[in-house]
Design a protein around this motif. Structure first.
Motif, mmCIF file in Angstrom:
data_model
loop_
_atom_site.group_PDB
_atom_site.id
_atom_site.type_symbol
_atom_site.label_atom_id
_atom_site.label_comp_id
_atom_site.label_asym_id
_atom_site.label_seq_id
_atom_site.Cartn_x
_atom_site.Cartn_y
_atom_site.Cartn_z
ATOM 1 N N ALA A 1 37.344 38.717 56.886
ATOM 2 C CA ALA A 1 38.580 38.749 56.250
ATOM 3 C C ALA A 1 39.445 40.031 56.428
ATOM 4 C CB ALA A 1 38.201 38.667 54.740
ATOM 5 N N GLU B 1 42.422 39.640 50.335
ATOM 6 C CA GLU B 1 42.581 38.379 49.715
ATOM 7 C C GLU B 1 43.980 37.874 49.731
ATOM 8 O OE1 GLU B 1 44.165 41.508 47.412
ATOM 9 O OE2 GLU B 1 42.529 41.331 48.434
ATOM 10 N N PRO C 1 39.919 32.120 48.326
ATOM 11 C CA PRO C 1 40.828 32.872 49.088
ATOM 12 C C PRO C 1 41.282 34.249 48.279
ATOM 13 C CG PRO C 1 41.962 30.984 48.521
ATOM 14 C CD PRO C 1 40.517 30.800 48.107
ATOM 15 N N SER D 1 41.027 23.736 57.111
ATOM 16 C CA SER D 1 40.588 24.132 55.616
ATOM 17 C C SER D 1 41.134 22.769 54.892
ATOM 18 C CB SER D 1 41.304 25.297 55.112
ATOM 19 O OG SER D 1 41.030 25.394 53.706
ATOM 20 N N PHE E 1 43.769 31.526 53.693
ATOM 21 C CA PHE E 1 42.851 32.559 54.028
ATOM 22 C C PHE E 1 43.519 33.528 55.164
ATOM 23 C CE2 PHE E 1 40.295 29.102 52.561
ATOM 24 C CZ PHE E 1 39.160 29.634 51.691
#
Length: 261
Positions: free
Chosen positions: A101, A104, A159, A196, A207
């Motif tokens: 990641a 966020e 997310p 997704s 994301f």
């Protein structure tokens, strides 16, 4: 003397073949990650495509997947890994894709979404791929990437709660192993796509992941950010190398014996 050497060589060669054929498989793991594998020389492919900018290349540090604007602006990630360095005859046992990641997404709705991994059936060029084209002058059969609907693996996450550096691990499955085995057998490259379910949702669900074109001055080290494909495999030692080595030794023995005579 010659007969003794010949007899010994035949016996040794036979024993070597028998031993190697009966040897247990050797388990090993290889990691494929751009700027990390092979002393940093390994190159993979990672880019995202955006239907709101269908002819724009997004080959940078980010890999976005999911809905930016619900049901209208959606993104997918394209990935590729060259598996030709796997040993010949290797049997693939497990394949895991690790995505990191980047941050966020505070604008997304706070709810879980799935990210699904698929086989990309048309190869792409990282620096040229767009929503409309796999490479310059080569349009996808269907805009948004040609991919098999079969889900090879998936991850469920929120997310809005992902933190930088969190790992999204797409674990192994029989279909993913089968695909990797087929690619490995042909000394080829595996092409993958991330999609997704938020792309079909009524809420934003984006994301923000790392891709592989990071700025070394401002971005994390590649080993903790770049997409990584981990392949576990087994390999049975090939008798050929042992036989060749013994054959060479026998040949030298014959030469030495002739000189001695």
């Amino acid at each position: 003397m010659k007969r003794s050497i010949a007899t010994s060589c035949v016996m040794a060669l036979g024993a070597a073949v028998a031993v190697s054929l009966g040897s247990p498989a050797i388990g090993a793991t290889m990691s494929f990650q751009e700027d990390v594998t092979n002393g940093g020389s390994y190159q993979a492919g990672a880019a995202y495509i955006d239907n709101n900018s269908p002819d724009t290349v997004f080959d940078n540090a980010s890999a976005f997947v999911g809905a930016i604007t619900p049901s209208t602006r959606i993104t997918r990630v394209l990935l590729s890994f060259d598996l030709s360095s796997l040993p010949a005859g290797a049997t693939v046992d497990s394949v895991t894709l690790n995505m990191k990641a980047r941050s966020e997404d505070g604008s997304s709705t706070s709810e879980d979404h799935s990210i699904t991994l698929h086989e990309l059936t048309t190869p792409f060029v990282e620096s040229e791929a767009t929503w409309n084209s796999a490479s310059t002058g080569n349009a996808w059969t269907a805009a948004g990437g040609d991919f098999d609907a079969t889900v090879l693996s998936s991850v469920v996450a929120n997310p809005t709660t992902l933190a930088e550096g969190d790992t999204l691990a797409f674990t192994s499955s029989p279909d993913l192993v089968s695909l990797a085995q087929s690619v490995a057998d042909s000394d080829g490259t595996i092409y993958l796509l991330l999609d997704s379910d938020s792309n079909n949702d009524d809420d934003r669900g984006l994301f923000r992941l790392w891709a592989d074109d990071l700025n070394p001055d401002t971005n994390p080290d590649p080993s903790v950010a770049h997409p990584e494909l981990v392949v576990e495999f087994t390999q049975i030692p090939e008798p050929a190398s042992i036989v060749l080595a013994l054959f060479g030794a026998c040949a030298l023995g014959f030469v030495g014996a002739r000189k001695a005579v």
